[in-house]
Write an enzyme that holds these catalytic residues in place. Structure first.
Site, PDB file in Angstrom:
ATOM      1  N   SER A   1       2.689   1.999  -4.820  1.00  0.00           N
ATOM      2  CA  SER A   1       4.101   1.955  -5.235  1.00  0.00           C
ATOM      3  C   SER A   1       4.581   0.533  -5.498  1.00  0.00           C
ATOM      4  CB  SER A   1       4.962   2.605  -4.159  1.00  0.00           C
ATOM      5  OG  SER A   1       4.687   3.982  -4.079  1.00  0.00           O
TER       6      SER A   1
ATOM      7  N   ASP B   1       9.168   9.301  -6.125  1.00  0.00           N
ATOM      8  CA  ASP B   1       7.905   8.674  -5.722  1.00  0.00           C
ATOM      9  C   ASP B   1       6.846   9.755  -5.555  1.00  0.00           C
ATOM     10  OD1 ASP B   1       7.304   5.733  -3.860  1.00  0.00           O
ATOM     11  OD2 ASP B   1       5.816   7.287  -4.304  1.00  0.00           O
TER      12      ASP B   1
ATOM     13  N   GLU C   1      15.884   6.264  -5.420  1.00  0.00           N
ATOM     14  CA  GLU C   1      14.526   6.729  -5.193  1.00  0.00           C
ATOM     15  C   GLU C   1      14.456   7.889  -4.210  1.00  0.00           C
ATOM     16  OE1 GLU C   1      10.072   5.443  -3.690  1.00  0.00           O
ATOM     17  OE2 GLU C   1      11.855   4.661  -2.681  1.00  0.00           O
TER      18      GLU C   1
ATOM     19  N   THR D   1       9.098   0.576  -3.369  1.00  0.00           N
ATOM     20  CA  THR D   1       9.814   0.816  -4.626  1.00  0.00           C
ATOM     21  C   THR D   1      11.158   0.087  -4.687  1.00  0.00           C
ATOM     22  OG1 THR D   1       8.713   2.962  -4.754  1.00  0.00           O
ATOM     23  CG2 THR D   1      10.611   2.612  -6.211  1.00  0.00           C
TER      24      THR D   1
ATOM     25  N   ASP E   1       6.634   6.698 -10.051  1.00  0.00           N
ATOM     26  CA  ASP E   1       5.803   5.503 -10.054  1.00  0.00           C
ATOM     27  C   ASP E   1       4.323   5.881 -10.150  1.00  0.00           C
ATOM     28  OD1 ASP E   1       6.143   4.913  -6.423  1.00  0.00           O
ATOM     29  OD2 ASP E   1       5.850   6.732  -7.610  1.00  0.00           O
TER      30      ASP E   1
ATOM     31  N   ASP F   1       6.354  11.699  -2.250  1.00  0.00           N
ATOM     32  CA  ASP F   1       5.067  11.020  -2.072  1.00  0.00           C
ATOM     33  C   ASP F   1       4.457  11.336  -0.712  1.00  0.00           C
ATOM     34  OD1 ASP F   1       4.116   7.860  -0.973  1.00  0.00           O
ATOM     35  OD2 ASP F   1       3.053   8.866  -2.610  1.00  0.00           O
TER      36      ASP F   1
ATOM     37  N   HIS G   1       0.879  12.927   0.208  1.00  0.00           N
ATOM     38  CA  HIS G   1      -0.152  12.353   1.081  1.00  0.00           C
ATOM     39  C   HIS G   1      -0.577  13.357   2.147  1.00  0.00           C
ATOM     40  CE1 HIS G   1      -0.428   8.258  -0.400  1.00  0.00           C
ATOM     41  NE2 HIS G   1       0.888   8.168  -0.456  1.00  0.00           N
TER      42      HIS G   1
ATOM     43  N   HIS H   1      -2.876   8.684  -3.972  1.00  0.00           N
ATOM     44  CA  HIS H   1      -2.273   8.779  -5.309  1.00  0.00           C
ATOM     45  C   HIS H   1      -3.360   9.177  -6.299  1.00  0.00           C
ATOM     46  CE1 HIS H   1       0.609   5.447  -3.738  1.00  0.00           C
ATOM     47  NE2 HIS H   1       0.782   6.596  -3.128  1.00  0.00           N
TER      48      HIS H   1
HETATM   49 ZN   LIG Z   1       2.255   6.866  -1.745  1.00  0.00          ZN
END
Ligand SMILES: [Zn+2]
Length: 370
Positions: free
Chosen positions: A89, A48, A257, A142, A304, A262, A266, A331
């Site tokens: 996601s 991710d 996953e 996800t 993703d 991710d 962030h 993202h």
């Molecule tokens: Zn995210």
């Protein structure tokens, strides 16, 4: 004159043997088997927020080749959703799982909130075993995209209830509270037990389960960071899922996953990103080992979307140092890489929509849509 004749024949012979190779078709036949061959198992691995930059950051810091570098069949997927250039996601997970572009925050529904069937559900219909493993809630966007159908990704308790509507064999991650600390006061772990699941609530019990059905809700909320106590959870649980699902003679579908690459993006936290990426790559290594031995397993590794708009403005390959910069704490819209290994993996080369991943998986299994 005779000598010229011999030279011409010689040249013709050489051309016949070596001249005809088409360099555009394949660059390594080691994992290329007939691209129309049907596969028994698919292991889909999603990093991710994992863009090319995150991977190269890991390659640099690791100072030795990553497992993912072993893969020759590589493509790119476009990630925009039906509502935004920048996806979330939920929309991208749904696109990969069902082949439908939808709005951000959607889970397993199309842009008109109509439920759409996922590759996991098709696999169930065809008697295959199925599984999900994640370093987030199992109810998070996800994993939820493969099993649930909800208009909003934050309806975690409704998503949890959907897990009881599909006969998935193995699911492991966090989010126990969405099953047993619910607004409706239902304790769904009891129902899971009635449905034959070995409901496991701590990581150390996962490897010793002999059940064919495992509901591993091993964290109340989200699992911690790799460096903050999660350790080898993803590897241990992924290998357990493979061992369990591989008992099914019809084969299996498994989605693994790495959720927290991710979260590092962030936070624009390079160390967090790299730690999670390297943890994921170790699992990639184990999965490739299994697939290589098995011979009937297609492994797909992708993302993703990318997170952070990460750039490498400097580094030192010998020292394993990087200087990363970020363009956003959200993202970004870049294409994401797709790595494929095993039977039919050559079909994943090229540039295509993320929805194509669903179609390529359906074709690999030899399934046709309802
Ligand atoms: Zn995210």
């Amino acid at each position: 004159m005779k000598r010229i004749g011999i030279i011409i024949i010689g040249l013709f012979f050489l051309f016949a043997c070596f001249g005809q190779q088409d360099s555009t078709t394949f660059n390594d036949t080691s994992d290329f088997i007939e691209s129309s061959q049907k596969v028994k198992n698919i292991i889909l691995m999603i990093g991710d927020g994992m863009g090319v930059t995150q991977i190269y950051a890991g390659i640099t810091v690791n100072k030795s080749p990553l497992n993912i570098e072993k893969i020759k069949n590589i493509g790119f997927a476009k990630t925009y959703s039906a509502s935004d250039y920048i996806t979330d996601s939920g929309a991208s997970g749904t696109a990969i799982a069902t082949g439908h572009k939808t709005y951000n925050k959607a889970i397993g529904v199309d842009k008109d909130t109509v439920p759409v069937k996922s590759i996991l559900e098709y696999a169930e219909d065809h008697g295959k075993a199925t599984g999900l493993v994640a370093t987030s809630y199992v109810t998070h966007a996800t994993p939820a995209s493969f099993i649930s159908h909800q208009a909003n990704r934050h309806d975690y308790e409704d998503i949890a209830a959907d897990f009881l509507k599909t006969d998935i064999e193995v699911f492991i991650g966090g989010g126990l509270k969405h099953f047993n600390q619910r607004k409706d006061n239902l304790d769904m772990t009891e129902q899971l037990k009635e449905n034959g699941y070995d409901v496991i609530m701590n990581r150390d019990s996962i490897p010793i389960s002999n059940s064919d059905k495992i509901a591993g809700l091993i964290y109340k909320g989200h699992p911690p960071k790799y460096t903050k106590g999660r350790d080898e959870m993803l590897q241990i649980c992924s290998l357990k899922a493979i061992e369990t699902l591989n008992r099914n003679n019809n084969g299996f579908f498994l989605m693994i996953e790495a959720s927290e690459i991710d979260w590092g993006g962030h936070d624009n936290d390079t160390e967090y990103i790299v730690d999670e990426l390297l943890d994921f790559d170790r699992v990639v290594g184990k999965v490739l080992d299994f697939a290589e031995k098995d011979g009937n397993t297609l492994v797909i590794i992708t993302a993703d979307h990318e997170t952070g708009g990460m750039g490498l403005n400097g580094g030192d390959i010998a020292k394993g140092k990087i200087n990363a910069k970020y363009t956003t704490s959200d993202h970004s819209g870049v294409m994401v890489p797709v790595f494929a290994f095993g039977p039919g993996s050559d079909n994943f080369r090229g540039i295509y929509e993320n929805t194509e991943l669903f179609i390529k998986m359906m074709n690999a299994f030899g399934f046709s849509e309802d």
